[in-house]
Design a protein around this motif. Sequence first.
Motif, PDB file in Angstrom:
ATOM      1  N   SER A   1       1.763  -7.132 -14.911  1.00 32.47           N
ATOM      2  CA  SER A   1       1.621  -8.392 -14.174  1.00 32.47           C
ATOM      3  C   SER A   1       0.953  -9.459 -15.033  1.00 32.47           C
ATOM      4  O   SER A   1       1.397 -10.615 -15.070  1.00 32.47           O
ATOM      5  CB  SER A   1       0.796  -8.164 -12.902  1.00 32.47           C
ATOM      6  N   SER A   2      -0.113  -9.085 -15.726  1.00 30.01           N
ATOM      7  CA  SER A   2      -0.828 -10.049 -16.577  1.00 30.01           C
ATOM      8  C   SER A   2       0.026 -10.501 -17.751  1.00 30.01           C
ATOM      9  O   SER A   2      -0.063 -11.657 -18.177  1.00 30.01           O
ATOM     10  CB  SER A   2      -2.131  -9.414 -17.095  1.00 30.01           C
TER      11      SER A   2
ATOM     12  N   ILE B   1       2.380 -13.154 -16.662  1.00 32.48           N
ATOM     13  CA  ILE B   1       1.664 -14.436 -16.572  1.00 32.48           C
ATOM     14  C   ILE B   1       1.711 -15.156 -17.917  1.00 32.48           C
ATOM     15  O   ILE B   1       1.906 -16.373 -17.979  1.00 32.48           O
ATOM     16  CB  ILE B   1       0.201 -14.209 -16.134  1.00 32.48           C
TER      17      ILE B   1
ATOM     18  N   ASN C   1      -0.547 -22.081  -7.465  1.00 31.62           N
ATOM     19  CA  ASN C   1      -0.427 -20.634  -7.650  1.00 31.62           C
ATOM     20  C   ASN C   1      -1.448 -19.873  -6.821  1.00 31.62           C
ATOM     21  O   ASN C   1      -1.171 -18.793  -6.311  1.00 31.62           O
ATOM     22  CB  ASN C   1      -0.573 -20.317  -9.147  1.00 31.62           C
TER      23      ASN C   1
ATOM     24  N   LEU D   1       4.029 -18.465 -10.912  1.00 32.26           N
ATOM     25  CA  LEU D   1       2.783 -17.907 -11.430  1.00 32.26           C
ATOM     26  C   LEU D   1       2.030 -17.109 -10.371  1.00 32.26           C
ATOM     27  O   LEU D   1       1.398 -16.084 -10.675  1.00 32.26           O
ATOM     28  CB  LEU D   1       1.894 -19.040 -11.950  1.00 32.26           C
TER      29      LEU D   1
ATOM     30  N   ASN E   1       0.229 -13.236 -10.520  1.00 28.87           N
ATOM     31  CA  ASN E   1      -1.212 -13.438 -10.570  1.00 28.87           C
ATOM     32  C   ASN E   1      -1.917 -12.632  -9.481  1.00 28.87           C
ATOM     33  O   ASN E   1      -2.966 -12.015  -9.716  1.00 28.87           O
ATOM     34  CB  ASN E   1      -1.554 -14.922 -10.426  1.00 28.87           C
TER      35      ASN E   1
ATOM     36  N   SER F   1      -1.866  -9.009 -10.493  1.00 26.56           N
ATOM     37  CA  SER F   1      -2.736  -8.692 -11.631  1.00 26.56           C
ATOM     38  C   SER F   1      -4.143  -8.354 -11.149  1.00 26.56           C
ATOM     39  O   SER F   1      -4.795  -7.453 -11.690  1.00 26.56           O
ATOM     40  CB  SER F   1      -2.774  -9.871 -12.620  1.00 26.56           C
TER      41      SER F   1
END
Length: 290
Positions: free
Chosen positions: A10-11, A14, A35, A218, A222, A225
């Motif tokens: 997930s990160s 981003i 976001n 995003l 986010n 994450s």
Amino acid sequence: MIYLLLSILSSSVIFVIFKLFAKFKINTLQAIIFNYFIACSVGFLGFIKETDITQIPGKDWFPGTLILGILFILVFYLAAITTQRSGLSVVSVATKMSVAIPILFGIFYFQESTGVLKIVGIIFALAAVYLTSLKRRDGIAIRKRNLIYPILVFLGSGIIDTLIKFLEASYVSKTEVALFSSTIFAIAGVIGIGVLIVQSIQGKATISLKNILGGIALGIPNYFSIYFLVMALRGGKFDSSTIFTINNVAIVLVSTLLGILIFKERLIPKNWIGIALAIISILLVANSVI
């Protein structure tokens, strides 16, 4: 382990989205503010059932989410100033090296295990973060008058991760992870809207559809994450110092590889050394707890 892998993925997504912001000339501040609301909505619509939001301020972890929401906006603002005055590489190093703060917190406050393999792995991880973040052969140059900004980014980013760990371990129940994550984003979003209102009054902000779409793109990764990171922290197999080390250096590794594959980025020799150290550090830290 699966939650840690999902948090890393997930990160890393981003990172790709932020790179696309520059390509499509999306206003980063506006996209980040939108976001937060998207991330909050993902949690409430997808993971939270039958929750009375009026009871949230009474939760033991709520004061901590207020601090986190403020820090989310503040650290972004400081990162923007640092980028303008010292360059993107300085921000990257300050943000990623901040992993040292939650690692030390876990070791000293929670009395987490240490050993030769783990200590060497952490040192290698910090070196890997630094080397992969460099974009110039001559390293990083910061003027004395601008030094305070990367220091504040370093401290702010480290405090965010540390506070998430502390709240997760001390106050957040297993059934409240989604609610906890969504509340952080909601608070950051409300503060961000206040910033936009002030900018609009001053004539400095013009909201456009592409910035909203950027926020939507995003917001989804986010949310996950943070959600998956919290779930990984409470998984029980690894302690927090191990989780933060592997999570941070793996994000650096995957993001760098994505930069090569998707954006055709060219690496200098120091970057390749950093990649090698990143792989070694993950193996050392992971093996130290097996």
